[in-house]
Design an enzyme around this catalytic site. Structure first.
Site, short mmCIF file in Angstrom:
data_model
loop_
_atom_site.label_atom_id
_atom_site.label_comp_id
_atom_site.label_asym_id
_atom_site.label_seq_id
_atom_site.Cartn_x
_atom_site.Cartn_y
_atom_site.Cartn_z
N ASP A 17 -4.84 3.74 -1.89
CA ASP A 17 -5.94 4.07 -0.99
C ASP A 17 -6.44 5.49 -1.22
O ASP A 17 -5.74 6.45 -0.91
CB ASP A 17 -5.48 3.92 0.46
CG ASP A 17 -5.21 2.48 0.82
OD1 ASP A 17 -6.16 1.69 0.79
OD2 ASP A 17 -4.05 2.13 1.11
N ASP A 38 -6.83 -6.36 4.18
CA ASP A 38 -6.22 -5.02 4.21
C ASP A 38 -6.27 -4.43 5.62
O ASP A 38 -7.34 -4.21 6.17
CB ASP A 38 -6.99 -4.12 3.23
CG ASP A 38 -6.36 -2.75 3.07
OD1 ASP A 38 -5.25 -2.52 3.58
OD2 ASP A 38 -7.00 -1.91 2.41
N MET A 90 -9.05 8.31 -0.12
CA MET A 90 -9.92 8.69 1.01
C MET A 90 -10.44 10.10 0.82
O MET A 90 -9.68 10.99 0.42
CB MET A 90 -9.12 8.63 2.31
CG MET A 90 -8.44 7.29 2.55
SD MET A 90 -7.50 7.34 4.08
CE MET A 90 -6.75 5.70 4.05
N SER A 147 0.84 -1.20 0.00
CA SER A 147 0.00 0.00 0.00
C SER A 147 0.87 1.25 0.00
O SER A 147 1.62 1.50 0.94
CB SER A 147 -0.91 0.02 1.23
OG SER A 147 -1.47 1.31 1.36
N MET A 163 -11.74 -5.63 5.33
CA MET A 163 -10.94 -4.70 6.14
C MET A 163 -10.62 -5.38 7.47
O MET A 163 -11.53 -5.82 8.18
CB MET A 163 -11.71 -3.40 6.40
CG MET A 163 -11.83 -2.45 5.21
SD MET A 163 -10.29 -2.03 4.36
CE MET A 163 -9.29 -1.37 5.68
N HIS A 223 -8.39 1.16 -4.03
CA HIS A 223 -9.35 0.98 -2.95
C HIS A 223 -10.00 2.32 -2.63
O HIS A 223 -9.35 3.21 -2.09
CB HIS A 223 -8.56 0.41 -1.74
CG HIS A 223 -9.36 0.29 -0.47
ND1 HIS A 223 -8.76 0.04 0.74
CD2 HIS A 223 -10.69 0.36 -0.22
CE1 HIS A 223 -9.69 -0.02 1.69
NE2 HIS A 223 -10.87 0.18 1.13
N MET A 238 -12.24 4.71 -0.62
CA MET A 238 -12.93 4.96 0.65
C MET A 238 -13.59 6.32 0.52
O MET A 238 -13.20 7.31 1.16
CB MET A 238 -11.90 4.93 1.80
CG MET A 238 -11.48 3.51 2.15
SD MET A 238 -9.89 3.45 3.00
CE MET A 238 -8.79 3.41 1.58
N HIS A 273 -1.21 -1.27 -4.31
CA HIS A 273 -2.48 -0.95 -3.64
C HIS A 273 -2.53 0.56 -3.38
O HIS A 273 -1.63 1.13 -2.77
CB HIS A 273 -2.59 -1.73 -2.33
CG HIS A 273 -3.91 -1.57 -1.63
ND1 HIS A 273 -5.03 -2.30 -1.97
CD2 HIS A 273 -4.28 -0.75 -0.61
CE1 HIS A 273 -6.04 -1.95 -1.18
NE2 HIS A 273 -5.61 -1.01 -0.35
C1 DX5 Z 1 -6.45 1.64 5.53
C2 DX5 Z 1 -6.02 1.32 4.13
C3 DX5 Z 1 -4.89 0.36 4.04
C4 DX5 Z 1 -3.63 0.83 4.69
C5 DX5 Z 1 -3.01 -0.39 5.26
O1 DX5 Z 1 -7.60 2.39 5.51
O2 DX5 Z 1 -7.10 0.75 3.40
O3 DX5 Z 1 -4.64 -0.06 2.71
O4 DX5 Z 1 -2.72 1.45 3.84
O5 DX5 Z 1 -1.93 -0.02 6.02
P1 DX5 Z 1 -1.20 -0.99 7.03
O6 DX5 Z 1 -0.74 -2.18 6.25
O7 DX5 Z 1 -0.10 -0.14 7.54
O8 DX5 Z 1 -2.20 -1.36 8.10
ZN ZN Z 2 -6.59 -0.18 1.39
#
Ligand code: DX5
Ligand code: ZN
Length: 215
Positions: free
Chosen positions: A35, A175, A37, A8, A137, A66, A68, A33
């Protein structure tokens, strides 16, 4: 099929993003990956199209995006154009999940559905045959480096059971809070894809850590 690893980039060094992208390219990692947000669906804001386009420019592996964000369907086309190969949306963020899953597929992307830690796997019964991937998650979404929620193992077993029963073929992705310690247990429980942010990028040798996560 042996399991996949998706570092990620949330935990990457954004001042040296190209260096981290090249590290992942050269490593045994399978996907990037990413993320996204929006500060509404989750309490944090991360990054959007300029970063995804930049990663796409240098990445030699698929982009696993991903989302969010609320109303993700407003941006499917834009994420496809930015370079998403796999696009995942939260069950909790859409009303017409069936329509959204097919809209992502119609754009040529693999379609994933994400469940928050409190959302039961059983809610996927009538959509499981349509999706390419289910992302469970294992932390509450919003931040990297959080602690793994142990109940995830039970959810993997239930999901695996449902996939077999429905003769579906989707991948199970995990994840949040994935470490060198729990990775083998997750794979043994039925995980197909492991996302890892902090474990990879906070380690002294990220490439060697990816190697260990693949082993
Ligand atoms: C959290 C994200 C993850 C995050 C995971 O909301 O969806 O992808 O980057 O990070 P680690 O592996 O550090 O928990
Ligand atoms: Zn993620």
């Amino acid at each position: 099929m042996s399991h996949l690893v998706a570092p990620s980039l949330l935990s990457a060094d954004f001042g040296n993003l190209k260096k981290d992208i090249e590290m992942v390219n050269q490593s045994r990692a399978d996907w990037f990956h990413l993320d996204v947000m929006d500060g509404v669906f989750v309490p944090n804001i991360s990054f959007g199209f300029p970063i995804i386009k930049t990663v796409k420019k240098y990445a030699t592996k698929p982009l696993d995006v991903h989302l969010m964000i609320v109303q993700p369907e407003r941006y499917f086309k834009a994420f496809q154009e930015a370079g998403a190969d796999i696009l995942s949306i939260h069950y909790e963020a859409v009303t017409h999940l069936h329509r959204s899953v097919h809209a992502m597929k119609d754009l040529g992307m693999k379609a994933g559905v994400v469940l928050n830690p409190h959302t039961p796997v059983s809610l996927l019964e009538d959509i499981i045959q349509d999706v390419d991937l289910v992302l469970l998650m294992s932390v509450n979404p919003g931040y990297g480096g959080q602690q793994f929620i142990e109940n995830t193992y039970r959810k993997i077993s239930r999901l695996k059971e449902m996939i077999l029963q429905k003769q579906a073929s989707c991948l199970i992705e995990i994840d949040g809070g994935v470490t060198l310690d729990n990775a083998p247990k997750l794979v043994a429980a039925g995980a197909d894809v492991l996302v890892a942010g902090n474990t990879v990028f906070a380690s002294d040798n990220p490439q060697a850590t990816i190697e260990k996560l693949k082993a």
